[in-house]
Scaffold this active site. Sequence first.
Site, PDB file in Angstrom:
ATOM      1  N   GLU A 190       0.688  -1.664  -0.237  1.00  0.00           N
ATOM      2  CA  GLU A 190       0.079  -0.246  -0.015  1.00  0.00           C
ATOM      3  C   GLU A 190       0.919   0.627   0.251  1.00  0.00           C
ATOM      4  O   GLU A 190       1.424   1.920   1.197  1.00  0.00           O
ATOM      5  CB  GLU A 190      -0.858   0.083   1.129  1.00  0.00           C
ATOM      6  CG  GLU A 190      -1.575  -1.039   1.629  1.00  0.00           C
ATOM      7  CD  GLU A 190      -2.526  -0.919   2.506  1.00  0.00           C
ATOM      8  OE1 GLU A 190      -2.578  -0.886   3.583  1.00  0.00           O
ATOM      9  OE2 GLU A 190      -3.869  -1.895   2.485  1.00  0.00           O
ATOM     10  N   GLU A 384      -4.942  -8.349  -0.643  1.00  0.00           N
ATOM     11  CA  GLU A 384      -6.117  -8.610   0.569  1.00  0.00           C
ATOM     12  C   GLU A 384      -7.861  -7.728  -0.158  1.00  0.00           C
ATOM     13  O   GLU A 384      -7.888  -6.846  -0.331  1.00  0.00           O
ATOM     14  CB  GLU A 384      -5.994  -6.858   1.716  1.00  0.00           C
ATOM     15  CG  GLU A 384      -4.023  -7.527   1.668  1.00  0.00           C
ATOM     16  CD  GLU A 384      -3.060  -6.108   2.428  1.00  0.00           C
ATOM     17  OE1 GLU A 384      -4.088  -5.938   3.314  1.00  0.00           O
ATOM     18  OE2 GLU A 384      -2.013  -6.203   2.113  1.00  0.00           O
TER      19      GLU A 384
HETATM   20  P1  P53 Z   1      -6.085  -3.742  10.158  1.00  0.00           P
HETATM   21  C1  P53 Z   1      -5.659   1.315   4.680  1.00  0.00           C
HETATM   22  C2  P53 Z   1      -7.053   1.088   4.469  1.00  0.00           C
HETATM   23  C3  P53 Z   1      -7.551  -0.160   4.090  1.00  0.00           C
HETATM   24  C4  P53 Z   1      -6.513  -1.335   4.336  1.00  0.00           C
HETATM   25  O1  P53 Z   1      -6.729  -3.254   8.552  1.00  0.00           O
HETATM   26  C5  P53 Z   1      -4.941  -0.690   5.151  1.00  0.00           C
HETATM   27  C6  P53 Z   1      -4.747   0.335   5.317  1.00  0.00           C
HETATM   28  C7  P53 Z   1      -3.502   0.978   5.537  1.00  0.00           C
HETATM   29  O2  P53 Z   1      -3.364   0.670   7.013  1.00  0.00           O
HETATM   30  O3  P53 Z   1      -4.211  -1.385   5.269  1.00  0.00           O
HETATM   31  C8  P53 Z   1      -4.009  -3.257   5.238  1.00  0.00           C
HETATM   32  O4  P53 Z   1      -5.482  -4.427  10.116  1.00  0.00           O
HETATM   33  C9  P53 Z   1      -2.917  -2.737   5.421  1.00  0.00           C
HETATM   34  C10 P53 Z   1      -2.794  -4.633   6.888  1.00  0.00           C
HETATM   35  C11 P53 Z   1      -3.836  -4.278   7.079  1.00  0.00           C
HETATM   36  C12 P53 Z   1      -4.979  -4.590   6.925  1.00  0.00           C
HETATM   37  O5  P53 Z   1      -4.876  -3.757   6.111  1.00  0.00           O
HETATM   38  O6  P53 Z   1      -5.904  -1.673  10.680  1.00  0.00           O
HETATM   39  O7  P53 Z   1      -2.459  -3.916   4.110  1.00  0.00           O
HETATM   40  O8  P53 Z   1      -1.308  -4.463   7.557  1.00  0.00           O
HETATM   41  O9  P53 Z   1      -3.759  -5.169   8.648  1.00  0.00           O
HETATM   42  C13 P53 Z   1      -6.015  -4.828   7.425  1.00  0.00           C
HETATM   43  O10 P53 Z   1      -7.755  -3.474  10.514  1.00  0.00           O
END
Ligand code: P53
Length: 485
Positions: A190, A384
């Site tokens: 990201e 993701e």
């Molecule tokens: P958590 C922004 C928007 C969506 C996902 O997030 C994002 C971000 C930036 O933080 O992060 C990704 O754990 C990231 C993972 C993370 C996952 O989303 O805050 O690549 O490391 O765990 C979910 O709920």
Amino acid sequence: MEYKLPKDFLWGGAIAACQAEGAYDERGRGLSVSDVAIFSTAIDRKNLEAHRSMTTEKITAAMNYNGTDIYPKRHGIDFFNRYKEDIALCAEMGFKVFRFSIAWSRVFPTGEEAAASEDSLEFYDNVINEIVKQGMQPLVTISHFEMPLALVNKYNGWADRRLIDYYIRFAETLFVRYGQKVKYWITFNEINAGRFSTFKSTGVVEDKSENFQQDCYQAVHHQFIAAALATKICHTHNPDNQVGCMIARFTTYPATSHPDDVMKMHIDEQLDNYFYTDVMIKGKYPRYMTRYFQKENINLVFADNDLEILKNNTADFLAFSYYMSMVTAAHQGGLEETESNLKRSIKNPFLESSEWGWQIDPVGLRYSLNTFYDRYEIPLFIVENGLGAEDILTEDNKVHDTYRIDYLSRHIEQMLEAVKDGVEILGYTTWSSIDIVSSGTSEMSKRYGFIYVDLDDFGKGSLNRYKKDSYDWYKNVIATNAAEL
Ligand code: P53
């Protein structure tokens, strides 16, 4: 003729070293930016603003603290010691691909060492061999919010151009060592995250900057150059390898059909998403950024051949995370907002939100896939997608996560629509394959996995792994290549 999901479609799941490995001080590993991310009941868990900012004072306090309890990413889920079991559980689901990252500060503890830690490279040899042995492809994120903290303290992170050399030293070490076993690489997780959560992405600390915004964009520029050079070097070691760029897709809708709102949406899309992918896929700075930089009084410093480097080394595929969609308006006054990880958004009356306020929007995934493919016509990789929720472990060690099955099946359904639309998709890895510490809030109780890990927000628990209901469900999705959802 109808476009179909290929038989060799890469189904799988993802994790990141900084949220899973733990063992933060074992075998000479250096501290990373993720080790100073605090979890505290004093912080409102669901208010991300409180977690986002980083100051020199907070870093110093964290460096003086030796425990793992309030810095949960330091203990993760002990993947460092349990990777065999965890990888086997994923393989049993039928994963074709396993996405993970390599902890930079394990391989180069301060980032500046002349030679990599052989011990750490052996650890990743073992991880990769295990993945391959279990019949999966490794997908490696080179840098996933885990740069060495020493580079932050010494250089203010990526604001300093020298970071390019340190990153390349790290990346090339990986290509030399694993380039014959790992085909798919992602240069930065990201890369647009720095726009909202600068610290974990670029290591730039606000109070160390004279001009913070300028430093943030300069940092991203350095990451673009580093990614382009890494792409080039990876190909010299193995021309078959595929190197992708990655962004968090902040799919954005206008609050109304008012042309001003539509224009605002367009600009948000440019600044939050397309700027990054345009540079990395088209290989040049888009013209709309010239106006923006001028307006914001940002003057980026380019080295002589930077533009050439970008032009000649574009990404092979576009990877992205997708969790939700956002709403924007030209005039925000009076509109109700919701939390959405990095960026606050206006509430969309047509969508439901997760417990953390992320607006669930499966159709937005189809829309995002289409808009990306229209713009770039290169293969896409959903790396993701998933639902963070508080799961309940029953007395007989089950988790009935029907809400997660519902979320994932609706998104996969829309992905299949995009395939029929003609979009080329390499694979789909859910976030996450197994419960890990949350990136945004450092909670353990915001769970994403198919596998439940018995651990609470303060690092207490047996660390036992239990299959959730979604585990068997996903296994069947993969077995039927999504004919059954
Ligand atoms: P958590 C922004 C928007 C969506 C996902 O997030 C994002 C971000 C930036 O933080 O992060 C990704 O754990 C990231 C993972 C993370 C996952 O989303 O805050 O690549 O490391 O765990 C979910 O709920």
